[in-house]
Motif scaffolding. Sequence first.
Motif, PDB file in Angstrom:
ATOM      1  N   PHE A   1       0.838  -1.121   0.025  1.00  0.00           N
ATOM      2  CA  PHE A   1      -0.213   0.115   0.178  1.00  0.00           C
ATOM      3  C   PHE A   1       1.041   1.342  -0.011  1.00  0.00           C
ATOM      4  N   ALA A   2       1.813   1.376   0.758  1.00  0.00           N
ATOM      5  CA  ALA A   2       2.857   2.477   0.852  1.00  0.00           C
ATOM      6  C   ALA A   2       3.535   2.351  -0.392  1.00  0.00           C
ATOM      7  N   TYR A   3       3.894   1.453  -1.034  1.00  0.00           N
ATOM      8  CA  TYR A   3       4.670   1.609  -2.412  1.00  0.00           C
ATOM      9  C   TYR A   3       3.822   2.123  -3.331  1.00  0.00           C
ATOM     10  N   SER A   4       2.335   1.358  -3.409  1.00  0.00           N
ATOM     11  CA  SER A   4       1.380   2.194  -4.378  1.00  0.00           C
ATOM     12  C   SER A   4       1.067   3.450  -4.257  1.00  0.00           C
ATOM     13  N   MET A   5       1.684   4.347  -3.253  1.00  0.00           N
ATOM     14  CA  MET A   5       1.176   5.582  -3.096  1.00  0.00           C
ATOM     15  C   MET A   5       2.103   6.489  -3.785  1.00  0.00           C
ATOM     16  N   PHE A   6       3.235   5.924  -3.915  1.00  0.00           N
ATOM     17  CA  PHE A   6       4.324   6.528  -4.772  1.00  0.00           C
ATOM     18  C   PHE A   6       4.748   6.246  -6.163  1.00  0.00           C
ATOM     19  N   ALA A   7       4.241   4.825  -6.325  1.00  0.00           N
ATOM     20  CA  ALA A   7       4.419   4.207  -7.683  1.00  0.00           C
ATOM     21  C   ALA A   7       3.313   3.753  -8.312  1.00  0.00           C
TER      22      ALA A   7
END
Length: 244
Positions: free
Chosen positions: A119-125
């Motif tokens: 989820f955190a990665y999808s916020m920036f990529a």
Amino acid sequence: MAEHSEKAAGDMMSNIMEAISENLPNKKSVRFDDGEGSISDQAKKLFGGAGAGGQRSKKSLHHVLGGGKSADVLLWRNKKISSSVLGVATLVWVFFEWLDYHFLTIVSFLLVLGMAVQFAYSMFASNPPRVELPEEMFANAGRAVGEQVNRALGTLQDISCGRDLKRFLMVIAVFFAAAIVGSFCNFLTVIYIGFVCAHTLPVLYEKYQDQVDEFLYNMLGLVQNQYKKLDKGILSKGKFRKSD
């Protein structure tokens, strides 16, 4: 009257022992005393000592353990890999035993952690990487487990049908000992103890092989002397031995 009953009991036991010896397959007798085929001579051959011919032929412990990567891990050929394997096993045992975690709890925590990272990665990529495990890994793992289980079952069947009474009783005694140990600790602890012993005893034996062999030879010598005294003092006077 007492002498007559004692004689009858001795004759009965002698007949039973003769019947067992006749029904068992004819094999070379194993003795405690010196000479070819004795237990001390076989132990010297097993641990790499001098056999009946007086020649010392020490076997490689790496070869005894089957060679390959598994023997390298057990003998600490690569200390990083061996320490990592032992550390992971210790960590798993601590989580389940000392911290009283359960398998479902740990799996749930790992999935929550993985989803949080995704989820955190999808916020920036925009395109996060997909996590997929290869199907061949599960197929190979299942095939390896099936081969080991079938090999173990085949070995037990060979022992049960091999008409080797001594080997059969030894395996039964091992299972009874395992059942007794299992009554004091759970299955995970037994597996962990065996895992630690498998990763410590072989490398210690390889490092102190001469000292361990000498200690075992001395112990076998004591057992051999006690057997000779028992054979000379009691068994030779009993009625359980067939007359020549």
